[in-house]
Write a protein that holds these residues in place. Structure first.
Motif, PDB file in Angstrom:
ATOM      1  N   LYS A 505       0.849  -1.196   0.000  1.00 54.75           N
ATOM      2  CA  LYS A 505       0.000   0.000   0.000  1.00 54.75           C
ATOM      3  C   LYS A 505       0.884   1.245   0.000  1.00 54.75           C
ATOM      4  N   LEU A 509       1.300   4.201  -2.811  1.00 60.71           N
ATOM      5  CA  LEU A 509       0.982   5.591  -2.478  1.00 60.71           C
ATOM      6  C   LEU A 509       2.162   6.510  -2.742  1.00 60.71           C
ATOM      7  N   ILE A1060      -4.977  -2.129  -5.527  1.00 57.50           N
ATOM      8  CA  ILE A1060      -4.843  -2.441  -4.101  1.00 57.50           C
ATOM      9  C   ILE A1060      -5.903  -3.424  -3.637  1.00 57.50           C
ATOM     10  N   TYR A1304     -14.798   0.187  -4.031  1.00 50.87           N
ATOM     11  CA  TYR A1304     -13.559  -0.593  -4.098  1.00 50.87           C
ATOM     12  C   TYR A1304     -13.538  -1.486  -5.322  1.00 50.87           C
ATOM     13  N   SER A1336     -10.981   6.635   5.612  1.00 48.95           N
ATOM     14  CA  SER A1336      -9.753   6.168   4.946  1.00 48.95           C
ATOM     15  C   SER A1336      -9.952   6.054   3.445  1.00 48.95           C
ATOM     16  N   SER A1337     -11.196   5.717   3.028  1.00 51.81           N
ATOM     17  CA  SER A1337     -11.443   5.598   1.589  1.00 51.81           C
ATOM     18  C   SER A1337     -11.197   6.927   0.892  1.00 51.81           C
ATOM     19  N   SER A1339      -8.992   9.173   1.776  1.00 49.58           N
ATOM     20  CA  SER A1339      -7.541   9.384   1.626  1.00 49.58           C
ATOM     21  C   SER A1339      -7.020   8.593   0.433  1.00 49.58           C
ATOM     22  N   LEU A1340      -7.583   7.380   0.203  1.00 51.37           N
ATOM     23  CA  LEU A1340      -7.133   6.582  -0.948  1.00 51.37           C
ATOM     24  C   LEU A1340      -7.599   7.226  -2.262  1.00 51.37           C
ATOM     25  N   MET A1345      -6.496   5.409  -5.843  1.00 49.85           N
ATOM     26  CA  MET A1345      -6.242   3.995  -5.529  1.00 49.85           C
ATOM     27  C   MET A1345      -7.543   3.204  -5.568  1.00 49.85           C
ATOM     28  N   ARG A1369       1.024  10.212  -7.839  1.00 52.10           N
ATOM     29  CA  ARG A1369       1.393   9.697  -6.520  1.00 52.10           C
ATOM     30  C   ARG A1369       2.743  10.217  -6.060  1.00 52.10           C
ATOM     31  N   ASP A1456      -3.153   9.783   7.746  1.00 49.81           N
ATOM     32  CA  ASP A1456      -4.227   8.825   8.005  1.00 49.81           C
ATOM     33  C   ASP A1456      -4.024   8.220   9.390  1.00 49.81           C
TER      34      ASP A1456
END
Length: 1532
Positions: A505, A509, A1060, A1304, A1336-1337, A1339-1340, A1345, A1369, A1456
């Protein structure tokens, strides 16, 4: 009359009885028919009636119940009898040809005798299995009658001067002897079983194993024929086609093969060498092995010698058939006549080609049977030896002194090696050891025969073979070395790969995946270099094996040509050719055997050292032997052996039941559970770790042991448990305490078993108690997360739990046990404050104290001291204070104040702990993630391996990844090579046949000159053959190499660039398996299998082609043979695959059991569960051995069948050529050629099937790798070109999110729905929400991602979905909640791209408060970081991750939950730093603890994927009913 019984020669009246009835030869022969007819008349009705009622015998085991004495003897004699009858029949037929008319009496009795002998053995077998011995009387009568009639015949022969020079006399004499012996066997049965002529017949019961229906391995119990042909395996192997073979199907081992039986045999042999005079002498393992397992090895060697000698019958028979082929036996009138019939001499029979063909067939069948029997016996013995050694190692391991383990004299790795490698080396050595003494004999015999055939020139050829043997040995050793080095590289590569996968991960990133990918490719490059060497040496070894016979033949015939000026005759040439083929095998194997012998010597040495290492002291004190001083383990200073080895029989494995307790007189006051007086204890060096220990543990109370880190608290517990070596003093245990102590170690230790089994740990299950323990350790929420609740497998191979979860399970185990004493070694170390309090209150104070159990608790949490009934304070290995808290408060004020200050500090920690969304929830979250979609994946992994068609597809995929040019090269060179080899032999046939035709003609004068053209062509062909051998062996290996290179390269690239989500749903272990086990198979196992398969298939095909072209009649028999072969291989491949899987799957638990026992020795010994663990080890060993035995028996089953098929091929080829001569087909050399080729088929048929089966199993690896090659990669390109993006983008850090929807995976629900927001440049934003709300999703989503399927994120005016991923990234930075460090240097961890100056790195470290710590490390920035950053604390690792983000000077930073594992003080500093260092940058913080974002300029509150509130922190707090203020209140 053409077929009269006595013939009707005019010159001789066969029916006259003038000279007395018995002097008429024909009448004597007729008399000989009587017993046979008598037997057939009586037994047939009985057999038919018996067979009709056979359905009553349901149970399998009665069929295999052998209970008549002399059983094997009878079978051997009957087989000999059958063979002699065949000879008698042949002799009769040949003699009959010599007579004018047919004389039936010459061969009729022999034929009837053959049928009667067969019937006798069938009849006997049926009587035996139905246990009805009275019917054996019939056989007894038959043997007597046959013996009498044959004796009369022999007596008459002697009277008429027919002597040993006549064949018929010898045969009759043999028959008399055999009938006499069989009569003796029958009498013996009557003597032992008393079934007739005696009043009380003997009662019999079947052997113990057969009464137990679980035993399915019947090899030791079936009759001789079934033993030799593995007939009893048929149902198992045929049945595998319908449903796969499972463990239940293969049942248990017979008692004689179980590990415990063999262990006791080996143990006795080992211990017997210790004499009373010299008890410390190290016994020799070799001698023990010989004493325990010598006899079966001798038996196997006998079989082996017999097989080898019979092997030479092949070439000799070929030589005879070629020599006498087409030579008509016209000179037959010279034979002797007696009784008016012809009598042959013994040599005459061997000049008949048909007889030789039958003899050749019988010799082949026997040779193969003996060979397989020899293999089977050695394998069975090898497996028995391995079982015994494993039990010996395990037994020793349970008694290893703890200091050995902790001082590193005996590491876990060494023990695992002993179990996994050394025992297997010894087993393999046993498999091969009969070769050590059989091969020299075989070579010597071969050379002698060659000399007899060809004279001196043969020795030249033989010397070529012998001289090249050392070269092969050299190649073999080189191979072993290269394998070692490639193993090192592959371990290195795996380590790197697993690091990448664990930190994937982060790599994505930071856009670092390519850097790490290159580093793996780099290691792979080194590995491939050694694999290339490996491939080269393997192909050399294959080349030597193929080229040596050609070279030898060439040398021999060229020398023969120059010595004798003529080539050899066909009979000599082809016999020599067959002999060379026989000779090559032992020489090729010899190098392997020698290598294994060397390895075995090393293994035995290691085993010896292990068995001699120190053991733990005598611990009889806990069986209730009160106040036994620890003198037994008294230390003689300077020496290291502190063990009493004088009673080796104390720990025999028989006494499984736990040691019994003796009633004792009470010597101590009852309120002390354990007392140590004047104790000095050590871990094996001469310095005492604990000195001057005088303590008492009060019964039924809570004792706490406190002190600084490393002051000997844990050692004190172990000293009381008897794990340390005592220098002085005693440990007393009161007699009320049961012999076992519940003990939870500091480093948690789990079994590979379900959660429930880990907690009950062998005790009986009590639901109420179990529930209470689970609640006390607050395990219920964790258990609810597991896929199968408390029936989920955990431990090494199961699911990985976090430290806290593991520790709580260990504590639960100690609480659950019903023991008087509980030792807990720092059970709170991995738990957060809530859990610790709960465990203290519910578990220790309530659960244990209610039971009035004695508890000893080692802890650092001083706030619990108020609960203690008794406190022991330690310092530097001795006791500082002992007493109640009140005592210490009054007598040692200083210590009490010191504790108070420490307690205050811990209370501060408490507040911080309460604030944070505790560590436990985090652990549970990780656990939830680990499962959230294993199910879908498992189905994919379990899909069927596929049928033959998919195998072909996979094969094609493998070959094509090797490159089409290489495939073309391999196929063409293989075909060419085999054509040339056939051409060489064909040319030899023509050359030698030309001699015989010359001899028949008249042109003898120009013999030698005639030979030269033949010779030249022969030399050229041989040279071409040798060159092609080299080319083919190289092409196959290098084809394999290029396939391996490409497959690994593609796999690595596919996986590293996968989205991911792929890593969320694919278990890490599964991906790693592709890189370890599967890649290893593709690298090293497939090429040799492929080579061997193509070679043996082409050899068989070319042989069949040659035979058919010479004798077309052979083609007729080919059809049934081919059908038989097809079915044999079809059944075998399925069964073999199942058994192989069983063998693999039963091996892993065994190895795991060893390693987990070695890790948990102290716990097992404290609980006193040694016997249970031994029992478990024996069961696992037996299960694995059963699978392995069945696998090798299945291999024997196949080989016996293909060998018999081969023998039939030889027989038909010989028959066809003999018959073909009568209708004018070629003769001489070509017949020799056909027969030599037929002989090679027998060797290669089973290899075809075995390699097919192996390749099928190995191709599964290619298939698995292939399934991963289908994964979608992330879209790295983007719609913009990287050059269009401004150099310094994003400059300002302005973020605009419009109507954003994120999921996702296209099949899943969206995790963010229609989010709109605007973040100004330089703003500090906090994002919060409950677990699973989509923080958190988001931030991805900034890094693209996840799947953004609606809306967009615009940063500084560019839509991020259009950017190439690498650009996007690399321009943003993020700090993740789980800190990830890679092994390497600190510099590498901060800046793998090597783009920054040192100053910038130091600056980043300074911001992250790490500068001083790094400066102090050796090497500064180049200091070592171990795997996973284990050499830094969790907090430090988190700080390194911060520093890493600071190094990248990006204008947007996303944090995060980055401060979840840092203490308060450091965190406050960080908050300030982030505010100052990033004053002008945009910072987005995703907060677990709401308190960290109270003063953020903008707070975004999410709830189940929807943005519900957005305002500055203080404003939201002001609104009473806002979600934010609710979150703040609940978290306070």
């Amino acid at each position: 009359m053409a077929f009269s019984f006595c013939g009707d020669d005019q010159s001789f009246n066969s029916y006259s009885v003038k000279g007395g009835v018995l002097n008429n030869g024909c009448f004597v022969d007729a008399l000989n028919l009587v017993p046979h007819v008598f037997l057939l008349f009586i037994t047939f009705p009985i057999l038919f009636i018996g067979w009709g009622s056979q359905s009553s015998k349901v149970q399998i085991h009665h069929n295999t119940w052998l209970h008549f004495p002399g059983h094997n003897m009878r079978w051997i004699l009957t087989f000999s009898l059958l063979f002699v009858h065949v000879c008698e029949f042949a002799e009769g037929i040949v003699s009959n040809k010599m007579m004018g008319t047919n004389h039936l009496h010459l061969f009729m009795p022999a034929f009837m005798g053959f049928i009667a002998a067969t019937t006798s053995v069938v009849y006997y077998h049926n009587i035996e299995t139905s246990n009805f011995p009275k019917l054996l009387l019939v056989l007894f009568v038959y043997w007597v009658l046959a013996f009498v009639t044959k004796s009369i015949k022999l007596w008459k022969f002697a009277a008429y001067n027919v002597g040993p020079q006549h064949l018929r006399f010898c045969i009759t004499a043999l028959l008399v002897v055999l009938y006499g012996l069989l009569m003796g066997v029958e009498v013996n049965v009557i003597r032992v079983r008393k079934y007739v002529f005696f009043a009380n017949p003997q009662k019999v019961k079947p052997p113990e194993d057969l009464q137990d229906l679980g035993v399915r391995f019947l090899q030791p119990f079936v009759n001789l024929l079934s033993k030799a042909t593995y007939w009893w395996m048929n149902p198992l192997i045929m049945g595998a086609h319908k449903r796969p073979i499972e463990l239940k199907k293969i049942g248990k081992l017979p008692i004689a093969m179980r590990a415990i039986t063999n262990y006791l045999r080996l143990k006795d042999a080992y211990e017997d060498q210790r004499t009373p005079e010299d008890p410390n002498r190290a016994p020799s393992i070799w001698r023990s092995m010989y004493r325990a397992f010598g006899r079966p090895i001798l038996l196997s060697s006998t079989f082996r010698y017999l097989a080898d000698l019979l092997g030479f019958a092949g070439p000799l028979c070929i030589s005879g058939i070629v020599k006498y082929h087409g030579v008509n036996a016209t000179n037959s009138t010279a034979g002797d006549k007696h009784f008016g019939v012809h009598f042959m001499s013994s040599t005459e029979l061997l000049q008949d080609t048909s007889v030789l063909a039958v003899l050749l067939f019988l010799a082949l069948v026997l040779q193969r049977t003996f060979l397989q029997a020899s293999y089977y016996v050695t394998i069975e013995t090898g497996i028995n030896l391995r079982g015994a050694l494993l039990a010996m190692i395990y037994n020793k391991m349970l008694r290893l002194s703890t200091s050995n383990m902790s001082m590193g004299e005996m590491t876990l790795g060494q023990i695992n090696n002993l179990v996994a490698i050394e025992t297997n080396q010894l087993m393999w050595f046993l498999f091969l050891c009969p070769n050590l003494w059989a091969m020299p004999v075989q070579i010597v015999m071969g050379v002698i025969l060659l000399y007899y055939l060809l004279g001196w020139s043969a020795l030249v050829g033989a010397s070529v073979i012998v001289l090249l043997a050392p070269v092969q040995y050299l190649i073999a050793t080189k191979l072993a070395d290269t394998q070692k080095s490639s193993l090192e590289h592959s371990t290195d590569r795996l380590k790197k790969t697993s690091e990448i996968l664990k930190g994937i991960k982060l790599l994505k990133l930071y856009a670092w995946e390519n850097i790490f990918c290159d580093s793996v490719e780099d290691t792979r490059g080194k590995e491939l270099t050694s694999l290339r060497t490996f491939a080269f040496f393997t192909s050399m070894s294959i080349f030597m094996n193929a080229a040596i016979p050609i070279a030898a033949v060439l040398a021999t015939f060229v020398t023969h040509h120059f010595l004798h000026k003529t080539g050899p005759t066909p009979s000599e040439a082809f016999a020599a050719l067959a002999l060379f083929h026989i000779l090559v095998t032992p020489l090729f194997l010899l190098s392997t055997v020698v290598r294994f012998a060397v390895k075995a010597l090393v293994s035995v040495q290691k085993l010896g050292e292990f068995l001699q290492s120190d053991e733990i002291g005598d611990d009889s004190w806990r069986n209730g032997d009160m106040s036994v001083s620890m003198e037994a383990g008294k230390k003689n200073l300077g020496g290291t052996k502190a063990i009493n080895r004088k009673q080796p029989m104390r720990y025999q494995m028989d006494n499984y039941e736990q040691p019994t307790r003796r009633q004792l007189r009470p010597t101590e006051t009852e309120d002390v559970a354990v007392k140590v007086s004047n104790g000095f204890f050590t871990w094996g060096s001469n310095l005492s770790t604990l000195s001057d220990i005088n303590i008492r543990i009060p019964t039924g109370q809570l004792t706490m042991i406190v002190g600084q880190v490393g002051c000997g608290k844990s050692s004190l517990l172990l000293a009381m448990l008897g794990e340390m070596q005592t220098i002085d003093g005693r440990v007393y245990w009161s007699n009320k305490n049961r012999y076992s102590v519940a003990y939870a170690t500091q480093k948690s230790w789990l079994l590979n078993a379900t959660v429930e089994e880990n907690i009950t740990f062998g005790s009986s299950f009590n639901k109420q108690r179990y529930k209470a323990v689970i609640d006390a350790c607050s395990l219920q929420p964790d258990i609810d997360l597991l896929p199968f609740g408390d029936q989920t497998e955990i431990g090494e191979r199961g699911i990985n739990l976090s430290g806290g979860q593991r520790q709580r399970i260990c504590v639960a185990r100690a609480l659950y046990q019903n023991t008087n004493i509980v030792f807990l070694d720092d059970p709170f170390s991995a738990l957060d404050i809530h859990l610790s309090d709960h465990l203290m209150q519910e578990g220790i104070l309530k659960f244990l104290q209610d039971d009035k159990r004695t508890v000893v608790l080692v802890t650092h949490k001083l706030q619990y001291l108020i609960h203690a009934d008794w406190i022991i304070a330690m310092k530097d290995g001795s006791v500082l204070r002992e007493g109640t808290l009140k005592d210490i408060q009054t007598h040692d004020i200083e210590l009490y104040d010191h504790w108070k200050t420490l307690m205050n500090r811990q209370d501060h920690g408490l507040e911080k702990d309460v604030q944070q969304d505790s560590q436990t929830t985090l652990e549970r979250k990780t656990l939830r993630r680990a499962f959230y979609s294993r199910e879908a994946k498992n189905q994919m992994d379990d899909e069927d391996e596929g049928n033959g068609f998919t195998t072909i597809k996979v094969c094609w995929c493998y070959l094509s990844s090797g490159g089409f040019f290489m495939v073309f090269l391999m196929v063409s060179s293989k075909l060419l090579k085999h054509s040339v080899i056939v051409a060489i032999d064909y040319w030899l046939a023509i050359w030698t046949s030309s001699k015989t035709s010359q001899f028949n003609g008249t042109s003898l004068a120009d013999g030698p000159s005639h030979d030269s053209p033949y010779l030249t062509v022969f030399i050229v062909l041989c040279a071409a053959g040798i060159t092609l051998c080299l080319i083919t062996s190289l092409t196959v290996e290098f084809l394999g190499l290029s396939a391996a290179t490409n497959l690994h390269h593609n796999l690595l690239n596919k996986i590293i660039h996968a989205p991911i989500r792929f890593f969320d749903i694919t278990p890490l272990g599964q991906i790693l398996n592709r890189f370890s086990a599967d890649t290893n198979i593709i690298d090293q196992h497939i090429p040799p299998t492929l080579e061997s398969l193509t070679r043996s298939t082409l050899l068989c095909l070319s042989a069949i082609g040659v035979i058919s072209s010479i004798t077309p009649g052979f083609l007729l028999t080919l059809v049934p043979l081919a059908v038989a072969f097809y079915f044999i291989q079809k059944y075998f491949r399925v069964a073999s695959k199942d058994l192989q899987d069983l063998d693999d799957s039963t091996q892993l638990p065994l190895l795991c059991h060893f390693s987990e026992t070695a890790e948990g020795l102290t716990t097992i010994r404290a609980f006193r569960h040694e016997a249970r663990f031994k029992q478990r080890m024996l069961e696992l060993t037996d299960t694995n051995n059963t699978a392995y035995l069945f696998l090798s028996a299945a291999n024997r089953w196949l080989e016996v069948r293909t060998d018999y098929l081969g023998a039939v091929i030889v027989l038909t080829a010989a028959g066809a050529s003999i018959w073909g001569h009568n209708i004018g087909l070629p003769s001489g050399g070509l017949v020799g050629l056909a027969l030599t080729y037929a002989l090679t088929v027998t060797n290669y048929l089973n290899w075809v099937v075995r390699n097919l089966a192996d390749l099928e199993v190995q191709m599964a690896a290619v298939k698995k790798v292939n399934s991963f090659l289908g994964t979608e990669s992330e879209n790295y390109e983007g719609t913009m070109d990287a050059s269009q993006v401004p150099e310094n983008w994003p400059q300002n850090g302005e973020i605009k999110i419009q109507d954003l929807c994120v999921r996702y995976d296209p099949v899943l629900k969206p995790v963010l729905k229609h989010v709109n927001m605007f973040i100004e440049p330089g703003q500090k934003v906090g994002i919060c929400g409950r677990t699973g709300s989509g923080k958190s999703s988001l931030s991805l989503a900034f890094f693209n991602m996840v799947d953004i399927f609606e809306g967009k994120i615009v940063i500084d005016g560019i839509d991020i979905c259009k950017l190439p991923l690498q650009t996007l990234r690399s321009r943003l930075s993020i700090i993740l909640q789980d800190p990830v460090l890679f092994s390497g240097s600190i510099r590498f961890n901060l800046d793998p791209e090597r783009t920054c100056t040192d100053d910038r790195l130091w600056e980043a470290l300074e911001i992250a408060q790490l500068k001083n710590m790094v400066k102090a490390l050796p090497g500064g920035l180049d200091a070592v970081v171990t795997e996973g950053g284990e050499n830094f604390s969790l907090g430090q690792r988190q700080l390194f991750c911060l520093a890493r983000a600071f190094v990248r000077k990006s204008s947007i930073l996303i944090m995060d939950e980055a401060t979840a594992s840092i203490d308060m003080a450091t965190e406050n500093i960080l908050q300030k730093v982030v505010m100052t260092a990033f004053a002008d940058r945009t910072v987005v913080t995703i907060a677990h603890r709401v308190s960290t974002i109270l003063d953020a300029e903008q707070v975004l509150v999410f709830s189940s994927g929807i943005l519900v509130e957005s305002d500055s922190g203080p404003n939201l707090l002001a609104q009473e009913d806002s979600l934010f203020s609710v979150l703040v209140r609940t978290h306070k």
